[in-house]
Enzyme design. Structure first.
Site, mmCIF file in Angstrom:
data_model
loop_
_atom_site.group_PDB
_atom_site.id
_atom_site.type_symbol
_atom_site.label_atom_id
_atom_site.label_comp_id
_atom_site.label_asym_id
_atom_site.label_seq_id
_atom_site.Cartn_x
_atom_site.Cartn_y
_atom_site.Cartn_z
ATOM 1 N N LYS A 189 0.862 -1.222 0.040
ATOM 2 C CA LYS A 189 0.035 0.097 0.114
ATOM 3 C C LYS A 189 0.992 1.211 -0.005
ATOM 4 O O LYS A 189 1.752 1.318 0.807
ATOM 5 C CB LYS A 189 -1.006 -0.118 1.245
ATOM 6 C CG LYS A 189 -1.828 1.185 1.563
ATOM 7 C CD LYS A 189 -2.740 0.816 2.578
ATOM 8 C CE LYS A 189 -3.657 1.910 2.755
ATOM 9 N NZ LYS A 189 -4.665 1.537 4.120
ATOM 10 N N SER A 218 -9.348 1.429 3.283
ATOM 11 C CA SER A 218 -8.563 2.201 2.304
ATOM 12 C C SER A 218 -7.648 1.327 1.653
ATOM 13 O O SER A 218 -6.836 2.019 0.806
ATOM 14 C CB SER A 218 -7.779 3.060 3.191
ATOM 15 O OG SER A 218 -7.021 2.615 3.985
ATOM 16 N N SER A 254 -9.773 -0.702 7.244
ATOM 17 C CA SER A 254 -9.053 -0.650 5.922
ATOM 18 C C SER A 254 -8.137 -1.924 5.603
ATOM 19 O O SER A 254 -7.911 -1.903 4.356
ATOM 20 C CB SER A 254 -8.148 0.442 6.117
ATOM 21 O OG SER A 254 -9.169 1.816 5.967
#
Lengths: 59, 467
Positions: free
Chosen positions: B79, B154, B178
């Site tokens: 990420k 996310s 997330s």
């Protein structure tokens, strides 16, 4: 005491959101205000030590 | 053999015995990213040259008899809030578009030491908050099961990449759900470990007291393999726990006889309501756990909204503390969703923040009390399947993931079915602090007793036929 308008609250933060942001921001803040007010109705003793640090016990 | 659909466990067995080349494996993923990612936007920055260099190094080390373990030669995505030395780390934001860290995040260092191949930097919600946005420098990731749908966030690119075979595993972060949200909507396994198990150092922070790093993989077993490498004490992270080493992989296997599972049914039957497909999949999962030998009974926790409210207050206040200067000086560099969510933190008073942390501690005690009578809690991860991309607002209404950011307890999301529309449904398993291995054991047993790991997104199947 008169209640602050949302515009005054925004000005006090030093933030300058776009005018078109204001209704959405106000809705978010209203929800935060509701959540904060709800905190005061919990079954908590105010005599306890404030807990502003989070720790988990290790096994 | 579809190299991109191997699990870590499968690929590691082949690599260890010399039947699979890390270079060949990495090339397969890089080719697939090149061919498919324009449809998914999972990657902000593929790292072709350095990934191949990583793979060649791994291959040479293994050939020289220096096999490091199950992540050696395994292609993994990050990420794009994990710092990577010398490589742009943007948080998917114009604010950080030129941000090039000088050091890797601690967890990235651990992955590199284990011989992993870093494939690239993955899409995220801006600074891990808000939602899928179309006003950022890069487009949002899409759901590989249906590219019109939201992959969740996310850690959106992490979920999309793993589900579609564009990464064998990925790193995500979880402040309110997330990791588990995108794991849910993308139909993969994602673990939010116990707070303090994985270092946060070198990861762009959103909320200091709620942020968790964790693995996202196709299977629970692969999450255990990742945890074996990642769960290390970091003396430079004040929250990093010092706990004895755990054999996460060794804890897998066997039945669940004697395991006591609690179901906070009010969370998803009255505090919020679930889509019928989600509820049906959950009830079927209870039957599976009973068949595996576990006892399952309903339990009562505080109202779900209480957890979500406090999570929102703390996240907003801590995020604003981090972003205040940029929000005041260059608000135009943020997308609307991230900007508004973080600006809202300016209105949380110090008293409200402290009271939120006090109430959080009380809620931890209440959950701990309930969990003296059970080893695990199970519930759906999300009350609905993936909505249309951009249609999900994470700030609206209670959701089922924040209780375990609030408490810091470990929580795993794994696939437990599909909707009538073909979208993944998921189950959440939570456990006591630092009993992540028991959570993983239960998830692994569930996965191996069911057949939900045989289906992959149609997008991938279509592309596979074209390759």
């Amino acid at each position: 005491m008169t209640e602050m308008t949302f515009a005054a609250r925004v000005a006090a933060t030093g933030l300058t959101p776009k005018p078109e942001d204001l209704p959405k921001l106000e809705a978010l803040v209203k929800d935060m205000d509701r959540a904060a007010a709800a905190l005061l109705h919990g079954p908590r003793s105010y005599a306890e030590e404030p807990m502003s640090v989070f720790r988990l016990p290790t096994p | 053999m579809d190299l991109h659909y191997l699990t870590i466990a499968q690929a590691a067995a082949l690599i260890r015995t010399g039947k699979l080349s890390p270079v060949e494996l990495t090339r397969a993923f890089l080719d697939r990213i090149r061919a498919l990612d324009a449809q998914l936007n999972a990657y902000l920055l593929p790292l072709e040259d350095t990934a191949l260099a990583d793979a060649k190094r791994a291959e040479a080390e293994i050939a020289a008899g220096n096999y490091k373990g199950p992540l050696h030669g395994i292609p993994i995505g990050l990420k794009d809030i994990y710092n990577t030395a010398g490589v742009r780390t943007t948080g998917h934001s114009a604010v950080f578009k030129d941000h090039v860290p000088t050091e890797d995040a601690f967890t990235v260092t651990l992955l590199r030491q284990a011989g992993a191949v870093i494939l690239g930097k993955l899409s995220t919600w801006e600074f891990a908050i808000g939602g899928a946005s179309f006003d950022l420098p890069w487009p949002p990731a899409r759901n590989p099961w249906n590219t019109a749908q939201d992959p969740g966030g996310s850690s959106s690119g992490s979920g999309a990449a793993v589900a579609s075979g564009l990464a064998m595993a990925a790193m995500g972060t979880d402040t309110g759900g997330s990791i588990r949200g995108p794991a849910s909507w993308c139909g993969i396994a994602g673990l939010k470990p116990t707070y303090g198990y994985l270092s946060r150092r070198g990861i762009l922070p959103l909320s200091f007291s709620l942020d968790h790093a964790g693995p996202m993989c196709w299977t629970v077993e692969d999450c255990a393999l990742m945890m074996q490498v990642l769960a290390k004490h970091d003396p430079l992270d004040a929250a990093s726990a010092t706990v004895p080493p755990v054999d996460f992989v060794g804890a897998l296997g066997g039945n669940l006889a004697g395991v006591r599972i609690g179901v906070p049914r009010h969370f998803f039957e009255s505090d919020v309501t679930c889509e019928p497909d989600v509820l049906a999949a959950f009830n079927q999962s209870v039957t599976v756990f009973r068949a595996l030998g576990a006892s399952v009974q309903d339990v009562t926790l505080p109202h779900l909204g209480r957890f979500t409210d406090i999570n929102s207050l703390i996240t907003a206040a801590e995020a604003y503390a981090i972003h205040r200067e940029w929000l005041q000086k260059t608000p135009e560099l943020y997308g609307e969703r991230g900007r508004l969510r973080m600006m809202a933190g300016a209105f949380v008073s110090a008293g409200d923040y402290i009271n939120a942390q006090r109430e959080r501690t009380r809620l931890v005690q209440e959950v701990a009390s309930v969990m003296t009578g059970c080893d695990l809690l199970i519930m759906p991860t999300r009350q609905m399947v993936a909505p249309v991309l951009g249609g999900y607002d994470s700030s609206v209404g209670p959701s089922l993931t924040p209780p375990f950011n609030m408490t810091g307890y470990p929580a795993l999301s794994l696939c437990n079915g599909f909707s009538a529309t073909g979208l993944p449904i998921s189950l959440q398993i939570a456990g006591r602090p630092f009993q992540d291995h028991i959570v993983l054991q239960a998830g692994d047993a569930f996965e191996k007793a069911t057949a939900f790991r045989t289906a992959r997104p149609a997008l991938a199947a279509t592309a596979l036929a074209a390759e």
